[in-house]
Motif scaffolding. Structure first.
Motif, PDB file in Angstrom:
ATOM      1  N   GLU A 155       0.466  -0.839   0.149  1.00  0.00           N
ATOM      2  CA  GLU A 155       0.257  -0.064  -0.320  1.00  0.00           C
ATOM      3  C   GLU A 155       1.175   1.182  -0.203  1.00  0.00           C
ATOM      4  O   GLU A 155       2.007   0.982   0.346  1.00  0.00           O
ATOM      5  CB  GLU A 155      -0.884   0.314   1.455  1.00  0.00           C
ATOM      6  CG  GLU A 155      -1.969  -1.150   1.471  1.00  0.00           C
ATOM      7  CD  GLU A 155      -2.615  -1.294   2.616  1.00  0.00           C
ATOM      8  OE1 GLU A 155      -2.071  -0.055   3.391  1.00  0.00           O
ATOM      9  OE2 GLU A 155      -3.886  -2.626   2.777  1.00  0.00           O
ATOM     10  N   PRO A 156       0.377   2.304  -0.264  1.00  0.00           N
ATOM     11  CA  PRO A 156       0.832   3.511  -0.501  1.00  0.00           C
ATOM     12  C   PRO A 156       1.523   3.561   0.152  1.00  0.00           C
ATOM     13  O   PRO A 156       0.598   3.547   1.611  1.00  0.00           O
ATOM     14  CB  PRO A 156       0.121   4.331  -1.783  1.00  0.00           C
ATOM     15  CG  PRO A 156      -0.684   4.045  -1.406  1.00  0.00           C
ATOM     16  CD  PRO A 156      -0.381   2.067  -1.014  1.00  0.00           C
ATOM     17  N   TYR A 157       2.683   4.716   0.659  1.00  0.00           N
ATOM     18  CA  TYR A 157       2.841   5.388   2.282  1.00  0.00           C
ATOM     19  C   TYR A 157       2.138   7.288   2.326  1.00  0.00           C
ATOM     20  O   TYR A 157       2.484   7.628   1.387  1.00  0.00           O
ATOM     21  CB  TYR A 157       4.498   5.604   2.201  1.00  0.00           C
ATOM     22  CG  TYR A 157       4.959   4.323   2.486  1.00  0.00           C
ATOM     23  CD1 TYR A 157       5.187   3.600   3.719  1.00  0.00           C
ATOM     24  CD2 TYR A 157       5.615   3.758   1.576  1.00  0.00           C
ATOM     25  CE1 TYR A 157       5.470   1.784   3.852  1.00  0.00           C
ATOM     26  CE2 TYR A 157       6.216   2.786   1.774  1.00  0.00           C
ATOM     27  CZ  TYR A 157       6.437   1.983   3.018  1.00  0.00           C
ATOM     28  OH  TYR A 157       6.899   0.379   2.982  1.00  0.00           O
ATOM     29  N   ASP A 158       2.039   7.759   3.561  1.00  0.00           N
ATOM     30  CA  ASP A 158       1.761   9.046   3.372  1.00  0.00           C
ATOM     31  C   ASP A 158       2.820   9.561   3.372  1.00  0.00           C
ATOM     32  O   ASP A 158       2.764  10.757   3.115  1.00  0.00           O
ATOM     33  CB  ASP A 158       0.890   8.849   5.189  1.00  0.00           C
ATOM     34  CG  ASP A 158      -0.450   8.294   5.108  1.00  0.00           C
ATOM     35  OD1 ASP A 158      -1.667   9.009   3.950  1.00  0.00           O
ATOM     36  OD2 ASP A 158      -0.429   7.829   5.804  1.00  0.00           O
ATOM     37  N   ASN A 210       6.035   4.916  -4.918  1.00  0.00           N
ATOM     38  CA  ASN A 210       5.345   4.494  -3.706  1.00  0.00           C
ATOM     39  C   ASN A 210       4.511   5.662  -2.499  1.00  0.00           C
ATOM     40  O   ASN A 210       4.069   5.297  -1.313  1.00  0.00           O
ATOM     41  CB  ASN A 210       6.359   3.737  -2.714  1.00  0.00           C
ATOM     42  CG  ASN A 210       7.380   2.780  -3.432  1.00  0.00           C
ATOM     43  OD1 ASN A 210       5.984   1.660  -3.014  1.00  0.00           O
ATOM     44  ND2 ASN A 210       7.899   2.441  -3.695  1.00  0.00           N
ATOM     45  N   ARG A 227       1.283   7.532  -1.611  1.00  0.00           N
ATOM     46  CA  ARG A 227       0.122   8.183  -2.506  1.00  0.00           C
ATOM     47  C   ARG A 227      -0.245   9.722  -2.778  1.00  0.00           C
ATOM     48  O   ARG A 227       0.732  10.388  -2.184  1.00  0.00           O
ATOM     49  CB  ARG A 227      -0.964   8.198  -0.825  1.00  0.00           C
ATOM     50  CG  ARG A 227      -0.668   9.609   0.102  1.00  0.00           C
ATOM     51  CD  ARG A 227      -2.314   8.662   0.887  1.00  0.00           C
ATOM     52  NE  ARG A 227      -1.794  10.031   2.080  1.00  0.00           N
ATOM     53  CZ  ARG A 227      -2.172  11.258   2.366  1.00  0.00           C
ATOM     54  NH1 ARG A 227      -2.466  11.682   0.914  1.00  0.00           N
ATOM     55  NH2 ARG A 227      -1.670  12.294   3.639  1.00  0.00           N
ATOM     56  N   SER A 228      -1.743   9.846  -3.116  1.00  0.00           N
ATOM     57  CA  SER A 228      -1.789  11.402  -3.441  1.00  0.00           C
ATOM     58  C   SER A 228      -1.073  12.207  -2.245  1.00  0.00           C
ATOM     59  O   SER A 228      -2.539  11.557  -1.399  1.00  0.00           O
ATOM     60  CB  SER A 228      -3.004  11.510  -4.446  1.00  0.00           C
ATOM     61  OG  SER A 228      -3.002  12.678  -5.178  1.00  0.00           O
ATOM     62  N   GLY A 234       0.814  12.670  -0.690  1.00  0.00           N
ATOM     63  CA  GLY A 234       2.103  12.211   0.112  1.00  0.00           C
ATOM     64  C   GLY A 234       3.029  13.061   0.255  1.00  0.00           C
ATOM     65  O   GLY A 234       3.109  14.082  -1.132  1.00  0.00           O
TER      66      GLY A 234
END
Length: 266
Positions: free
Chosen positions: A107-110, A134, A136-137, A139
């Motif tokens: 899952e993408p990271y903050d 990696n 998130r939009s 982030g």
């Protein structure tokens, strides 16, 4: 430098690297985490996390429900980071021996953090773009790198003495040096982050000085990529050490000026 050599170098120098933590790595790690504006429950990747100078405060800021991944090529560095996490009962920290240039999360990271490590990546542009992928939009990427003039004359004096024993020395750290020079002013760092498609870029110039006696000065050499400059012959290495420390003086004020940047992925 080949990736395996980077990992091996930092394995061999992990204990020496850690001696600089109280005066250099820890305070600058805290500054980087503060710039990332981490909040409770966020997912975080510390890319090139070393002994955890950034990982540990990030995990504390994010709280017990957060996901905090630390990735590094050095198993010995990670062992020291894990010991810190265990001491502080930080169950939200997961540490992995791996190459951040190929790291892919489920899952993408903050938040992605990179403390004095981005310039070690052989293809810095491609690896940084991969890291950004990696996120998130919305982030954030936060990184620290050496400012123009940092580590000198320390590094110049070491190179001078190593070349007396290794006339063929042409700069095994040239890739990292060239990468650092591409990022060593606020203007250059901002422009580079823009090429990664990042927005809301902030770059903070952070002056820093660290008082080094001979013991700590040599630990900085052995605990960093500078050890690649040293001759392999033990007697030659001792000659380099003696001459270098004499040139440096009994007490040396290390220029550790740093740029700390943060930016958002659209």
């Amino acid at each position: 430098m080949p990736e395996t050599n980077i990992g091996t170098a930092f394995d061999d120098g992990a204990a020496e690297f850690e001696r600089l933590a109280p005066s250099l790595w820890n305070p600058m790690g805290n500054a980087l985490v503060a710039a990332a504006e981490i909040t409770m429950g966020e997912s975080i990747l510390d890319a090139g996390c070393g002994t955890g100078a950034t990982t540990i405060p990030a995990a504390q800021y994010a709280g017990p429900d957060a996901r905090v991944d630390g990735v590094d090529l050095s198993a010995q560095m990670l062992a020291l980071a894990q010991a810190k996490a265990n001491t502080l009962s930080l169950a939200n920290v997961s540490l992995t021996v791996g190459d951040v240039a190929r790291w892919a999360a489920e899952e993408p990271y903050d938040v992605i953090l990179s403390a004095y490590s981005i310039f070690f990546l052989p293809d810095m542009d491609a690896a940084a773009a991969h890291l950004v992928s990696n996120l998130r939009s919305g982030g954030r990427l936060a990184l620290s790198t050496w400012a123009d003039g940092a580590l000198n004359p320390f590094t110049d004096l070491l190179v001078q003495e190593c070349r007396r024993e290794r006339p063929e020395l042409t700069g095994p750290l040239s890739g990292a040096r060239d990468n650092t020079e591409r990022l060593n002013t606020p203007e250059k760092l901002t422009a580079w982050l823009e090429t990664l498609g990042l927005q809301d870029i902030k770059v903070l110039s952070t002056p820093a000085q660290v008082q080094l006696n001979h013991s700590l000065a040599w630990s900085l050499v052995l605990g960093s990529g500078l050890r690649f400059l040293l001759p392999g012959d033990p007697e030659a290495m001792e000659r380099v050490k003696a001459a270098f420390l004499t040139q440096l003086g009994e007490e040396h004020l290390l220029n550790a000026d740093t740029l700390i940047a943060s930016a958002h992925r659209p």
